[in-house]
Design an enzyme around this catalytic site. Structure first.
Site, mmCIF file in Angstrom:
data_model
loop_
_atom_site.group_PDB
_atom_site.id
_atom_site.type_symbol
_atom_site.label_atom_id
_atom_site.label_comp_id
_atom_site.label_asym_id
_atom_site.label_seq_id
_atom_site.Cartn_x
_atom_site.Cartn_y
_atom_site.Cartn_z
ATOM 1 N N ASP A 162 0.126 -6.684 4.942
ATOM 2 C CA ASP A 162 -0.597 -7.946 5.176
ATOM 3 C C ASP A 162 0.321 -9.086 5.622
ATOM 4 O OD1 ASP A 162 -2.864 -6.612 4.409
ATOM 5 O OD2 ASP A 162 -3.138 -7.676 2.508
ATOM 6 N N THR B 114 0.823 -1.207 0.000
ATOM 7 C CA THR B 114 0.000 0.000 0.000
ATOM 8 C C THR B 114 0.855 1.254 0.000
ATOM 9 O OG1 THR B 114 -1.786 -1.165 1.072
ATOM 10 C CG2 THR B 114 -1.785 1.208 1.334
ATOM 11 N N TYR C 38 -8.194 0.784 -3.472
ATOM 12 C CA TYR C 38 -6.980 1.249 -4.150
ATOM 13 C C TYR C 38 -6.241 0.021 -4.661
ATOM 14 C CZ TYR C 38 -4.710 -0.465 0.022
ATOM 15 O OH TYR C 38 -4.288 -1.285 1.032
HETATM 16 N N1 ASP Z 1 -2.848 -5.515 0.851
HETATM 17 C C1 ASP Z 1 -1.814 -4.554 1.147
HETATM 18 C C2 ASP Z 1 -0.484 -5.279 1.147
HETATM 19 O O1 ASP Z 1 -0.198 -6.001 2.058
HETATM 20 C C3 ASP Z 1 -2.068 -3.905 2.438
HETATM 21 C C4 ASP Z 1 -0.998 -2.940 2.893
HETATM 22 O O2 ASP Z 1 0.092 -2.854 2.395
HETATM 23 O O3 ASP Z 1 -1.277 -2.228 3.874
HETATM 24 O O4 ASP Z 1 0.249 -5.093 0.238
#
Ligand code: ASP
Length: 356
Positions: free
Chosen positions: A120, A40, A53
Site C-alpha cells: 500500500d 501482505t 486476511y
Molecule cells: N495492506 C497491505 C499492506 O500494505 C497490502 C499489501 O501488502 O499488499 O501491508
C-alpha cells in the site's frame, strides 16, 4: 555445583551456535540482510482462497524458510524491524529503518539489503529511503499482493528475486529498487495501480528499470533524479518530520479543508489536484492565503500519469505555489516533509521538485 554445570553447558551451546553460524556462511557468496517490516507478504488467512486476511503475521525466519534456493544466492540473515500492514507504516518506523539501512551498509560485511514491506505505501517508503540512504550498495524493497497462506502466493518468488538483485554488485548505484512480479522499478518512478492484482506496480513516466526472472535479471535504464549519497537530505539526528497533509480535490471541493489542515498543525500541503494540478477558485484562494502565511503548498495531481507544469493553468508565481513536476501526491508529500526540515525559499523547493 548444578549452577557451574549449567554455565559450562551454556558456554558449549553458545560456542556451538557461533561455530554453526560461521560454518553456514559461504565466503564466496555476498551477504544480504533482509529487514522485515510486515505487509501482505507476511500476512495470513484461514484459507488459501479468501480475499480477507491479516497483514504482518509471519516472522522473517519463516519467510526465509519458505523460499527454496534463497541461501544459494547469498548469505541471508533476517531482522524483524516491525510487523505492520503498510497502511500503518509511520515516520517512526521510517527513521528506524533508514538508520538501520545506513548502519548496515556502512559495514564491509554487508553487500546489500532487502526490505519486505506492504504494497500500500511501499512506493513512499522506497522514495523516502532513496533520498536518505547514504550508500551506493543495492537496496531492494519487495512485498506481495497475496498473503503467505494463499493459493499461488507470490511472496516467496518476489523475495527470491529481491535477494538475487540485492546480492548483485551491478545493482549498485541504482538507488532504492522495488522488485515485484518479475519487474524492477525505481523508487522515483514506481506507483501502485491496482488494489488486488499481482501486477499492480507500474512506472508510468519512465518505464521499467529492469526485469527479473527466477533471479536472473537485466537492467534497462538508470533511474531518474538525484538519490543516494548525492541526495542533500539526511536524517542524522532527526526524530520526527514536519506535518504535510494531502488534500484530494474534486467537484466543489470545500476550501476550508486547507484551513483545517493548517489549524491541525500542517507546515505543508500537497493538493492532489484535478488535471494539471488544478483546483477550484475557492481552494486556490485558500492555498494562496496559506502560502502568504508561510505554509508551503505543492500542486500535484490525482491523475495517474503526466507532469504538473509550473505556471500552466494556475499561475504559481502569483499564488506562491510549487508545481510537483512528475511526482504524484504521495511522493510529493515525502519530498516536502524532508524539504521542510530546514528553512528554504519557494524557489529552492521548486528546484527540489525538478531534481528529485
Ligand atoms: N495492506 C497491505 C499492506 O500494505 C497490502 C499489501 O501488502 O499488499 O501491508
Amino acid at each position: 555445583m548444578l549452577n557451574t554445570i549449567s554455565k559450562k553447558l551454556l558456554t558449549v551451546v553458545i560456542i556451538t551456535m557461533t561455530f554453526n553460524f560461521a560454518a553456514a556462511q559461504n565466503k564466496d557468496l555476498p551477504n544480504v540482510v533482509i529487514l522485515a517490516t510486515g505487509g501482505t507478504i507476511a500476512g495470513s488467512a484461514a484459507t488459501g482462497t479468501q480475499a480477507g486476511y491479516t497483514s504482518g503475521q509471519v516472522g522473517i525466519e519463516t519467510m526465509i524458510a519458505a523460499v527454496p534456493g534463497i541461501k544459494d544466492l547469498a548469505n541471508v540473515t533476517g531482522e524483524q524491524l516491525s510487523n505492520v500492514g503498510s497502511q500503518d507504516m509511520s515516520v517512526e518506523i521510517w527513521l528506524k529503518l533508514a538508520n538501520r539501512v545506513n548502519e548496515l551498509l556502512s559495514r564491509d560485511d554487508v553487500d546489500g539489503i532487502v526490505i519486505t514491506h506492504g504494497t500500500d505505501t511501499q512506493e513512499e517508503t522506497a522514495f523516502f529511503l532513496n533520498l536518505v540512504v547514504k550508500s551506493y550498495k543495492p537496496v531492494v524493497t519487495t512485498g506481495s499482493m497475496r498473503p503467505s497462506t494463499a493459493v499461488s502466493a507470490e511472496g516467496p518468488l518476489n523475495l527470491y528475486n529481491a535477494v538475487a538483485i540485492a546480492a548483485d554488485s551491478n545493482a549498485s548505484g541504482y538507488g532504492v529498487l522495488v522488485v515485484m512480479n518479475d519487474q524492477i522499478h525505481s523508487a522515483h518512478g514506481v506507483t501502485k495501480t491496482n488494489t488486488t492484482s499481482v501486477q499492480t506496480f507500474m512506472s508510468p513516466m519512465h518505464g521499467l528499470t529492469g526485469a527479473v526472472i527466477y533471479g536472473k535479471h537485466e537492467f534497462y535504464s538508470k533511474p531518474h533524479g538525484i538519490f543516494g549519497p548525492e541526495s542533500e537530505f539526511s536524517i542524522e539526528g532527526v526524530t520526527s518530520l514536519p506535518r504535510v497533509d494531502i488534500i484530494y480535490t474534486g467537484v466543489d471541493t470545500p476550501a476550508d479543508l486547507v484551513d483545517l489542515s493548517i489549524k491541525a498543525g500542517a507546515k505543508g500541503i500537497v493538493i492532489a489536484g484535478v488535471g494539471n494540478g488544478n483546483m477550484n477558485a475557492a481552494t486556490l484562494k485558500a492555498c494562496k492565503n496559506a502560502a502568504e502565511n508561510g505554509i508551503v503548498v505543492v500542486r500535484s495531481t490525482r491523475v495517474p500519469t503526466g507532469y504538473v507544469l509550473r505556471n500552466a493553468e494556475i499561475n504559481d508565481d502569483e499564488n506562491k505555489t510549487v508545481a510537483s513536476d512528475e511526482l504524484n501526491a504521495q511522493k510529493s508529500r515525502v519530498l516536502l516533509m524532508l524539504a521542510l526540515l530546514k528553512d528554504r525559499s519557494l524557489e529552492d523547493i521548486q528546484k527540489l521538485f525538478y531534481t528529485y
